[in-house]
Write a protein that holds these residues in place. Structure first.
Motif, PDB file in Angstrom:
ATOM      1  N   GLY A 100     -26.174  98.405  45.830  1.00 49.07           N
ATOM      2  CA  GLY A 100     -26.514  99.761  46.291  1.00 49.07           C
ATOM      3  C   GLY A 100     -27.758 100.335  45.633  1.00 49.07           C
ATOM      4  O   GLY A 100     -27.988 101.551  45.708  1.00 49.07           O
ATOM      5  N   LYS A 101     -28.545  99.502  44.968  1.00 50.17           N
ATOM      6  CA  LYS A 101     -29.771 100.003  44.319  1.00 50.17           C
ATOM      7  C   LYS A 101     -30.970  99.161  44.738  1.00 50.17           C
ATOM      8  O   LYS A 101     -30.821  97.980  45.060  1.00 50.17           O
ATOM      9  N   ILE A 102     -32.160  99.803  44.702  1.00 52.70           N
ATOM     10  CA  ILE A 102     -33.377  99.047  45.042  1.00 52.70           C
ATOM     11  C   ILE A 102     -33.782  98.213  43.822  1.00 52.70           C
ATOM     12  O   ILE A 102     -33.988  98.739  42.732  1.00 52.70           O
ATOM     13  N   LYS A 103     -33.872  96.893  44.040  1.00 52.62           N
ATOM     14  CA  LYS A 103     -34.207  95.990  42.939  1.00 52.62           C
ATOM     15  C   LYS A 103     -35.720  95.738  42.929  1.00 52.62           C
ATOM     16  O   LYS A 103     -36.367  95.793  41.896  1.00 52.62           O
ATOM     17  N   TYR A 104     -36.257  95.474  44.106  1.00 50.50           N
ATOM     18  CA  TYR A 104     -37.700  95.292  44.262  1.00 50.50           C
ATOM     19  C   TYR A 104     -38.137  95.971  45.552  1.00 50.50           C
ATOM     20  O   TYR A 104     -37.397  96.006  46.522  1.00 50.50           O
ATOM     21  N   ASP A 105     -39.357  96.479  45.504  1.00 49.29           N
ATOM     22  CA  ASP A 105     -39.899  97.161  46.681  1.00 49.29           C
ATOM     23  C   ASP A 105     -41.386  96.843  46.717  1.00 49.29           C
ATOM     24  O   ASP A 105     -42.135  97.277  45.849  1.00 49.29           O
ATOM     25  N   PHE A 106     -41.809  96.049  47.666  1.00 51.38           N
ATOM     26  CA  PHE A 106     -43.234  95.682  47.697  1.00 51.38           C
ATOM     27  C   PHE A 106     -43.753  95.579  49.135  1.00 51.38           C
ATOM     28  O   PHE A 106     -42.997  95.296  50.064  1.00 51.38           O
ATOM     29  N   SER A 107     -45.039  95.838  49.274  1.00 44.69           N
ATOM     30  CA  SER A 107     -45.671  95.803  50.597  1.00 44.69           C
ATOM     31  C   SER A 107     -46.757  94.733  50.611  1.00 44.69           C
ATOM     32  O   SER A 107     -47.867  94.971  50.119  1.00 44.69           O
ATOM     33  N   PRO A 108     -46.466  93.553  51.128  1.00 43.49           N
ATOM     34  CA  PRO A 108     -47.480  92.491  51.175  1.00 43.49           C
ATOM     35  C   PRO A 108     -48.686  92.951  51.998  1.00 43.49           C
ATOM     36  O   PRO A 108     -48.516  93.672  52.980  1.00 43.49           O
ATOM     37  N   ASP A 109     -49.869  92.536  51.566  1.00 46.30           N
ATOM     38  CA  ASP A 109     -51.061  93.037  52.276  1.00 46.30           C
ATOM     39  C   ASP A 109     -51.463  92.172  53.470  1.00 46.30           C
ATOM     40  O   ASP A 109     -52.405  92.484  54.169  1.00 46.30           O
ATOM     41  N   THR A 110     -50.749  91.094  53.713  1.00 41.34           N
ATOM     42  CA  THR A 110     -51.095  90.259  54.873  1.00 41.34           C
ATOM     43  C   THR A 110     -50.524  90.870  56.155  1.00 41.34           C
ATOM     44  O   THR A 110     -49.426  91.431  56.126  1.00 41.34           O
ATOM     45  N   PRO A 111     -51.278  90.794  57.253  1.00 44.52           N
ATOM     46  CA  PRO A 111     -50.802  91.430  58.498  1.00 44.52           C
ATOM     47  C   PRO A 111     -49.639  90.663  59.150  1.00 44.52           C
ATOM     48  O   PRO A 111     -49.491  89.467  58.940  1.00 44.52           O
ATOM     49  N   VAL A 112     -48.852  91.419  59.914  1.00 46.88           N
ATOM     50  CA  VAL A 112     -47.739  90.779  60.662  1.00 46.88           C
ATOM     51  C   VAL A 112     -48.139  90.692  62.134  1.00 46.88           C
ATOM     52  O   VAL A 112     -48.892  91.537  62.612  1.00 46.88           O
ATOM     53  N   PRO A 113     -47.620  89.719  62.888  1.00 46.58           N
ATOM     54  CA  PRO A 113     -46.813  88.582  62.448  1.00 46.58           C
ATOM     55  C   PRO A 113     -47.617  87.645  61.548  1.00 46.58           C
ATOM     56  O   PRO A 113     -48.784  87.381  61.824  1.00 46.58           O
ATOM     57  N   ARG A 114     -46.958  87.179  60.480  1.00 54.90           N
ATOM     58  CA  ARG A 114     -47.687  86.421  59.444  1.00 54.90           C
ATOM     59  C   ARG A 114     -47.997  84.986  59.838  1.00 54.90           C
ATOM     60  O   ARG A 114     -47.194  84.337  60.503  1.00 54.90           O
ATOM     61  N   LYS A 115     -49.141  84.562  59.390  1.00 52.58           N
ATOM     62  CA  LYS A 115     -49.512  83.151  59.613  1.00 52.58           C
ATOM     63  C   LYS A 115     -48.709  82.292  58.642  1.00 52.58           C
ATOM     64  O   LYS A 115     -48.258  82.784  57.593  1.00 52.58           O
ATOM     65  N   ALA A 116     -48.599  81.013  58.960  1.00 47.35           N
ATOM     66  CA  ALA A 116     -47.782  80.093  58.157  1.00 47.35           C
ATOM     67  C   ALA A 116     -48.218  80.074  56.696  1.00 47.35           C
ATOM     68  O   ALA A 116     -47.381  80.129  55.789  1.00 47.35           O
ATOM     69  N   GLU A 117     -49.547  80.049  56.460  1.00 48.96           N
ATOM     70  CA  GLU A 117     -50.024  79.946  55.065  1.00 48.96           C
ATOM     71  C   GLU A 117     -49.705  81.218  54.273  1.00 48.96           C
ATOM     72  O   GLU A 117     -49.404  81.150  53.074  1.00 48.96           O
ATOM     73  N   ASP A 118     -49.753  82.376  54.934  1.00 49.10           N
ATOM     74  CA  ASP A 118     -49.417  83.632  54.243  1.00 49.10           C
ATOM     75  C   ASP A 118     -47.916  83.680  53.960  1.00 49.10           C
ATOM     76  O   ASP A 118     -47.475  84.155  52.916  1.00 49.10           O
ATOM     77  N   SER A 119     -47.131  83.188  54.936  1.00 49.80           N
ATOM     78  CA  SER A 119     -45.673  83.226  54.828  1.00 49.80           C
ATOM     79  C   SER A 119     -45.194  82.409  53.649  1.00 49.80           C
ATOM     80  O   SER A 119     -44.292  82.828  52.915  1.00 49.80           O
ATOM     81  N   ALA A 120     -45.799  81.246  53.439  1.00 41.45           N
ATOM     82  CA  ALA A 120     -45.320  80.338  52.397  1.00 41.45           C
ATOM     83  C   ALA A 120     -45.379  80.996  51.022  1.00 41.45           C
ATOM     84  O   ALA A 120     -44.404  80.975  50.267  1.00 41.45           O
ATOM     85  N   ALA A 121     -46.512  81.621  50.732  1.00 42.79           N
ATOM     86  CA  ALA A 121     -46.673  82.258  49.425  1.00 42.79           C
ATOM     87  C   ALA A 121     -45.718  83.439  49.267  1.00 42.79           C
ATOM     88  O   ALA A 121     -45.073  83.614  48.222  1.00 42.79           O
ATOM     89  N   LEU A 122     -45.634  84.227  50.330  1.00 44.38           N
ATOM     90  CA  LEU A 122     -44.761  85.413  50.287  1.00 44.38           C
ATOM     91  C   LEU A 122     -43.284  85.018  50.179  1.00 44.38           C
ATOM     92  O   LEU A 122     -42.503  85.658  49.473  1.00 44.38           O
ATOM     93  N   ARG A 123     -42.950  83.929  50.839  1.00 41.76           N
ATOM     94  CA  ARG A 123     -41.570  83.443  50.807  1.00 41.76           C
ATOM     95  C   ARG A 123     -41.171  83.086  49.372  1.00 41.76           C
ATOM     96  O   ARG A 123     -40.106  83.466  48.891  1.00 41.76           O
TER      97      ARG A 123
END
Lengths: 261, 219
Positions: free
Chosen positions: B187-210
């Motif tokens: 019930g608490k926020i553990k992490y809150d972040f906004s990746p700067d890559t645009p959506v829908p994400r490309k495969a290379e951006d997704s891998a790092a973010l994943r």
């Protein structure tokens, strides 16, 4: 032989065996009683069935009973449908109706018919109809409410989130969801109604009704005729059940197959 | 901004949320990521008015894509859409955009799981709402179908930049679609972040973010 009797054919075979078994029990009972005023012979009874089928009076009586049954069913269905719809829209009404429905359900049918005969000043046609309605109405109401309660909770959430208007939810979602379950029981309800109607007519001595003919046969000690009329009532009940069940089955195409509009 | 203030919710003695606060930026796709049973759906249901709660919630008109399509079985695809929108021209256009024109006269029973979920997505976009809630909408679909659904979702969203709050336990779903990822636990926020890559994400951006998201989840 084994290859020939399978599936549907096997069910028919079992039914035929059951009928033959009942027939044998009848013959044995007839021999043991050895008194046609207690248990009439089957050939005498079937002769009476044939006599009934040839007589115009019987067909008028059967038509009268059937017509009153349909009328009682229609009144019960309409009343139960309207009250169930209102109960779904306004839950307090449902709570208020609960004791009323329970009271109607436990009313002793035969005692009620005597009271109704007094109130309706010996109208022997109306009393059986009222009694049939009193039996069918709470039953159909309970069936509709059970079907309404069984509507998918997910759809109820959808109705709430998307703000679907009550009228639209009732006619486009709830009624179609409830109908297949309720209609599937129509055959059984009508055939039960027919049975109650005949009982009511016996007690009320309804002239143009199968029950009236039964009472007349009983007073004249025509036991074979009484048994014949009983068998005819059973046959009509079975045919009614099958016909209405088939009708119900073809009314909800969407649950089975595709359709382009 | 859509503000949720001091949100509290318990089931018996089980406290799911206590004084939970969250601000959602309008027009953005926010994803709540967390383990099963972490109360993600509870928050969506409270926003949609499906469950009671304590605290302050904005009164919003919501579209909701549930885990299963929840289509009305006795109505055709067109009939289902007509429940939420009376404009037949808009319905026709939506059917076209969602690739459902040839299915318009079909009943839900004859649709596949993927087709039914397409209808649910089309219905959600057709309904004029303040926010679109998505509760693990693609969890029951296979990977190929899941990405087809994302194509449809982003295709529909091109014209309609609606605020979206999606909950999922599937990292791939969050990584593919979210402009902001919030990881919740107890019930608490553990992490809150906004990746700067645009959506829908490309495969290379997704891998790092994943990788980053999984690290946060396991932390």
């Amino acid at each position: 032989m084994k290859k020939f009797f399978h599936g549907k054919k096997l069910n028919i075979l079992y039914s035929v065996i059951a009928v033959i078994f009942m027939w044998v029990v009848w013959i044995i009972a007839c021999h043991i009683a050895d008194n046609p005023l207690l248990v009439p012979s089957w050939n005498e009874t079937f002769r009476e069935i044939w006599q009934c089928l040839k007589s115009g009076e019987f067909w008028i009586a059967l038509g009268g009973t059937f017509w009153r049954t349909i009328a009682a069913f229609a009144v019960s269905f309409a009343l139960a449908g309207v009250l169930a719809a209102l109960s779904c829209i306004a839950p307090p009404l449902r709570a208020g109706l609960r004791p009323v429905i329970a009271f109607v359900r436990i009313l002793p049918t035969l005692a009620v018919i005597l009271l109704i005969l007094r109130w309706t000043e010996s109208d022997k046609n109306v009393a059986p109809v009222i009694v049939t309605v009193l039996v069918l109405f709470p039953m159909i109401y309970a069936q509709i409410m059970a079907a309404a309660d069984g509507v998918d909770g997910g759809l109820k959430d959808f109705i709430k989130v998307y703000g679907i208007k009550k009228r639209e939810a009732l006619f486009k979602i709830y009624l179609p969801a409830v109908c297949p379950n309720v209609l599937a029981q129509t055959g059984a309800n009508v055939s039960l109604g027919f049975k109650i109607m005949v009982s009511g007519e016996v007690l009320a001595f309804t002239r143009k009704g199968v029950g009236g003919l039964m009472q007349s046969a009983n007073l004249s000690a025509m036991v074979a005729r009484l048994a014949a009329l009983t068998l005819i009532v059973v046959a009509v009940g079975i045919v009614t059940d099958i016909l209405f069940s088939q009708f119900a089955r073809i009314t909800y195409k969407w649950s089975k197959k595709d359709a382009d509009d | 901004m859509i503000e949720i203030k001091n949100f509290s919710k318990s089931y018996g003695n089980n406290v799911v949320y206590e004084n939970f606060n969250l601000s959602l930026e309008e027009g953005k796709i926010t994803c709540l990521l967390g383990a099963s049973g972490s109360g993600k759906t509870t928050l969506l249901n409270a926003l949609a008015g499906l469950t009671g709660y304590g605290g302050e919630m904005p009164k919003l008109k919501c579209s909701y894509i549930f885990q299963n399509a929840r289509l009305v079985p006795n109505l055709t695809v067109r009939g289902n859409l007509a429940l939420v929108c009376k404009d037949m021209t808009k319905i026709g256009e939506m059917l076209e955009r969602a690739g459902l024109s040839d299915k318009a006269g079909r009943y839900p029973v004859s649709l596949s799981g993927g087709e039914a979920q397409r209808v649910a997505i089309a219905r959600a976009f057709l309904y004029e709402s303040d926010i679109l809630l998505m509760d693990e909408p693609f969890s029951s679909l296979d990977i190929k179908l899941k990405y087809k659904m994302f194509d449809l979702f982003f295709g529909l969203r091109e014209k309609d930049k609606r605020t979206v709050l999606m909950v999922t336990h599937d990292v791939d779903e969050a990584v593919a679609a979210a402009q902001r990822i919030i990881i919740i636990s107890d019930g608490k926020i553990k992490y809150d972040f906004s990746p700067d890559t645009p959506v829908p994400r490309k495969a290379e951006d997704s891998a790092a973010l994943r990788e980053k998201t999984v690290r946060f989840l396991l932390n």
